[in-house]
Design a protein around this motif. Structure first.
Motif, PDB file in Angstrom:
ATOM      1  N   VAL A 156      43.361  34.946  53.358  1.00 41.01           N
ATOM      2  CA  VAL A 156      43.524  34.601  54.774  1.00 41.01           C
ATOM      3  C   VAL A 156      43.087  33.161  55.016  1.00 41.01           C
ATOM      4  O   VAL A 156      43.778  32.387  55.687  1.00 41.01           O
ATOM      5  CB  VAL A 156      42.735  35.577  55.682  1.00 41.01           C
ATOM      6  N   LYS A 157      41.945  32.770  54.441  1.00 46.53           N
ATOM      7  CA  LYS A 157      41.462  31.391  54.599  1.00 46.53           C
ATOM      8  C   LYS A 157      42.457  30.405  53.991  1.00 46.53           C
ATOM      9  O   LYS A 157      42.741  29.357  54.571  1.00 46.53           O
ATOM     10  CB  LYS A 157      40.106  31.211  53.917  1.00 46.53           C
ATOM     11  N   GLU A 158      42.947  30.741  52.814  1.00 49.72           N
ATOM     12  CA  GLU A 158      43.881  29.845  52.130  1.00 49.72           C
ATOM     13  C   GLU A 158      45.143  29.620  52.968  1.00 49.72           C
ATOM     14  O   GLU A 158      45.564  28.478  53.176  1.00 49.72           O
ATOM     15  CB  GLU A 158      44.255  30.450  50.776  1.00 49.72           C
ATOM     16  N   VAL A 159      45.726  30.688  53.449  1.00 52.96           N
ATOM     17  CA  VAL A 159      46.950  30.577  54.244  1.00 52.96           C
ATOM     18  C   VAL A 159      46.682  29.859  55.563  1.00 52.96           C
ATOM     19  O   VAL A 159      47.466  28.999  55.983  1.00 52.96           O
ATOM     20  CB  VAL A 159      47.570  31.977  54.481  1.00 52.96           C
ATOM     21  N   THR A 160      45.560  30.178  56.196  1.00 56.41           N
ATOM     22  CA  THR A 160      45.208  29.518  57.453  1.00 56.41           C
ATOM     23  C   THR A 160      45.047  28.015  57.229  1.00 56.41           C
ATOM     24  O   THR A 160      45.547  27.203  58.017  1.00 56.41           O
ATOM     25  CB  THR A 160      43.910  30.109  58.039  1.00 56.41           C
ATOM     26  N   GLY A 161      44.369  27.655  56.156  1.00 60.13           N
ATOM     27  CA  GLY A 161      44.198  26.243  55.844  1.00 60.13           C
ATOM     28  C   GLY A 161      45.518  25.550  55.593  1.00 60.13           C
ATOM     29  O   GLY A 161      45.738  24.411  56.035  1.00 60.13           O
ATOM     30  N   LYS A 162      46.411  26.243  54.899  1.00 65.52           N
ATOM     31  CA  LYS A 162      47.722  25.662  54.608  1.00 65.52           C
ATOM     32  C   LYS A 162      48.514  25.457  55.907  1.00 65.52           C
ATOM     33  O   LYS A 162      49.112  24.405  56.119  1.00 65.52           O
ATOM     34  CB  LYS A 162      48.490  26.573  53.654  1.00 65.52           C
ATOM     35  N   VAL A 163      48.512  26.465  56.773  1.00 68.22           N
ATOM     36  CA  VAL A 163      49.260  26.393  58.038  1.00 68.22           C
ATOM     37  C   VAL A 163      48.709  25.290  58.942  1.00 68.22           C
ATOM     38  O   VAL A 163      49.464  24.561  59.582  1.00 68.22           O
ATOM     39  CB  VAL A 163      49.236  27.760  58.765  1.00 68.22           C
ATOM     40  N   LEU A 164      47.373  25.183  58.988  1.00 67.84           N
ATOM     41  CA  LEU A 164      46.747  24.190  59.859  1.00 67.84           C
ATOM     42  C   LEU A 164      46.668  22.799  59.236  1.00 67.84           C
ATOM     43  O   LEU A 164      46.249  21.845  59.897  1.00 67.84           O
ATOM     44  CB  LEU A 164      45.336  24.654  60.241  1.00 67.84           C
ATOM     45  N   GLY A 165      47.038  22.705  57.971  1.00 68.04           N
ATOM     46  CA  GLY A 165      46.928  21.421  57.290  1.00 68.04           C
ATOM     47  C   GLY A 165      45.493  21.055  56.965  1.00 68.04           C
ATOM     48  O   GLY A 165      45.168  19.891  56.780  1.00 68.04           O
ATOM     49  N   ASN A 166      44.629  22.062  56.883  1.00 68.52           N
ATOM     50  CA  ASN A 166      43.211  21.856  56.587  1.00 68.52           C
ATOM     51  C   ASN A 166      42.991  22.128  55.101  1.00 68.52           C
ATOM     52  O   ASN A 166      42.825  23.254  54.667  1.00 68.52           O
ATOM     53  CB  ASN A 166      42.370  22.807  57.444  1.00 68.52           C
ATOM     54  N   GLU A 167      43.014  21.054  54.317  1.00 66.96           N
ATOM     55  CA  GLU A 167      42.916  21.171  52.858  1.00 66.96           C
ATOM     56  C   GLU A 167      41.586  21.796  52.423  1.00 66.96           C
ATOM     57  O   GLU A 167      41.547  22.584  51.481  1.00 66.96           O
ATOM     58  CB  GLU A 167      43.090  19.795  52.221  1.00 66.96           C
ATOM     59  N   GLU A 168      40.509  21.462  53.110  1.00 64.38           N
ATOM     60  CA  GLU A 168      39.191  21.998  52.756  1.00 64.38           C
ATOM     61  C   GLU A 168      39.155  23.520  52.914  1.00 64.38           C
ATOM     62  O   GLU A 168      38.671  24.237  52.037  1.00 64.38           O
ATOM     63  CB  GLU A 168      38.104  21.366  53.623  1.00 64.38           C
ATOM     64  N   LEU A 169      39.690  24.024  54.013  1.00 68.61           N
ATOM     65  CA  LEU A 169      39.728  25.468  54.244  1.00 68.61           C
ATOM     66  C   LEU A 169      40.616  26.153  53.214  1.00 68.61           C
ATOM     67  O   LEU A 169      40.282  27.225  52.707  1.00 68.61           O
ATOM     68  CB  LEU A 169      40.229  25.768  55.667  1.00 68.61           C
ATOM     69  N   GLU A 170      41.716  25.516  52.889  1.00 63.30           N
ATOM     70  CA  GLU A 170      42.625  26.068  51.881  1.00 63.30           C
ATOM     71  C   GLU A 170      41.928  26.185  50.522  1.00 63.30           C
ATOM     72  O   GLU A 170      42.020  27.213  49.851  1.00 63.30           O
ATOM     73  CB  GLU A 170      43.859  25.170  51.775  1.00 63.30           C
ATOM     74  N   ILE A 171      41.205  25.159  50.141  1.00 62.40           N
ATOM     75  CA  ILE A 171      40.490  25.163  48.861  1.00 62.40           C
ATOM     76  C   ILE A 171      39.384  26.212  48.874  1.00 62.40           C
ATOM     77  O   ILE A 171      39.207  26.950  47.894  1.00 62.40           O
ATOM     78  CB  ILE A 171      39.938  23.762  48.544  1.00 62.40           C
ATOM     79  N   LYS A 172      38.639  26.294  49.977  1.00 59.72           N
ATOM     80  CA  LYS A 172      37.589  27.321  50.081  1.00 59.72           C
ATOM     81  C   LYS A 172      38.187  28.716  49.946  1.00 59.72           C
ATOM     82  O   LYS A 172      37.590  29.597  49.322  1.00 59.72           O
ATOM     83  CB  LYS A 172      36.840  27.197  51.405  1.00 59.72           C
ATOM     84  N   GLY A 173      39.349  28.922  50.526  1.00 60.03           N
ATOM     85  CA  GLY A 173      40.023  30.210  50.417  1.00 60.03           C
ATOM     86  C   GLY A 173      40.403  30.530  48.981  1.00 60.03           C
ATOM     87  O   GLY A 173      40.229  31.657  48.514  1.00 60.03           O
ATOM     88  N   LYS A 174      40.924  29.535  48.282  1.00 51.68           N
ATOM     89  CA  LYS A 174      41.294  29.737  46.876  1.00 51.68           C
ATOM     90  C   LYS A 174      40.069  30.091  46.038  1.00 51.68           C
ATOM     91  O   LYS A 174      40.124  30.972  45.181  1.00 51.68           O
ATOM     92  CB  LYS A 174      41.963  28.483  46.315  1.00 51.68           C
ATOM     93  N   ILE A 175      38.966  29.396  46.288  1.00 54.62           N
ATOM     94  CA  ILE A 175      37.726  29.666  45.551  1.00 54.62           C
ATOM     95  C   ILE A 175      37.226  31.077  45.849  1.00 54.62           C
ATOM     96  O   ILE A 175      36.845  31.823  44.942  1.00 54.62           O
ATOM     97  CB  ILE A 175      36.653  28.605  45.883  1.00 54.62           C
ATOM     98  N   GLN A 176      37.239  31.457  47.129  1.00 53.37           N
ATOM     99  CA  GLN A 176      36.778  32.792  47.512  1.00 53.37           C
ATOM    100  C   GLN A 176      37.669  33.867  46.897  1.00 53.37           C
ATOM    101  O   GLN A 176      37.189  34.914  46.457  1.00 53.37           O
ATOM    102  CB  GLN A 176      36.762  32.923  49.028  1.00 53.37           C
ATOM    103  N   LYS A 177      38.955  33.599  46.846  1.00 55.32           N
ATOM    104  CA  LYS A 177      39.902  34.543  46.254  1.00 55.32           C
ATOM    105  C   LYS A 177      39.590  34.749  44.763  1.00 55.32           C
ATOM    106  O   LYS A 177      39.574  35.875  44.273  1.00 55.32           O
ATOM    107  CB  LYS A 177      41.318  34.005  46.440  1.00 55.32           C
ATOM    108  N   LYS A 178      39.328  33.659  44.057  1.00 53.10           N
ATOM    109  CA  LYS A 178      38.995  33.749  42.627  1.00 53.10           C
ATOM    110  C   LYS A 178      37.673  34.494  42.423  1.00 53.10           C
ATOM    111  O   LYS A 178      37.549  35.317  41.522  1.00 53.10           O
ATOM    112  CB  LYS A 178      38.885  32.356  42.005  1.00 53.10           C
ATOM    113  N   ALA A 179      36.679  34.200  43.271  1.00 56.77           N
ATOM    114  CA  ALA A 179      35.380  34.875  43.162  1.00 56.77           C
ATOM    115  C   ALA A 179      35.543  36.375  43.403  1.00 56.77           C
ATOM    116  O   ALA A 179      34.922  37.200  42.724  1.00 56.77           O
ATOM    117  CB  ALA A 179      34.386  34.281  44.158  1.00 56.77           C
TER     118      ALA A 179
END
Length: 62
Positions: free
Chosen positions: A17-40
């Motif tokens: 959810v964070k990753e997609v939200t970051g992508k939609v909003l153009g917020n690269e930091e949120l997108e990266i945090k989402g990817k990290i959380q997904k991997k964890a």
């Protein structure tokens, strides 16, 4: 499914959810945090799977 697996899957979903939200909003930091959380979450779910397999192997030997 044990508690650790469930927590891992939940963490993966939150990360997605964070990753997609970051992508939609153009917020690269949120997108990266989402990817990290997904991997964890994936790692945590795998740890839970291993623990469940160990418990099952111990139970089968009794």
């Amino acid at each position: 499914m044990n508690k650790t697996q469930a927590e891992g899957h939940y963490k993966q979903a939150k990360g997605k959810v964070k990753e997609v939200t970051g992508k939609v909003l153009g917020n690269e930091e949120l997108e990266i945090k989402g990817k990290i959380q997904k991997k964890a979450g994936k790692v945590k779910a795998h740890v839970g799977e291993v623990a469940e397999n160990v418990d099952q192997a111990i139970h089968d030997k009794r």
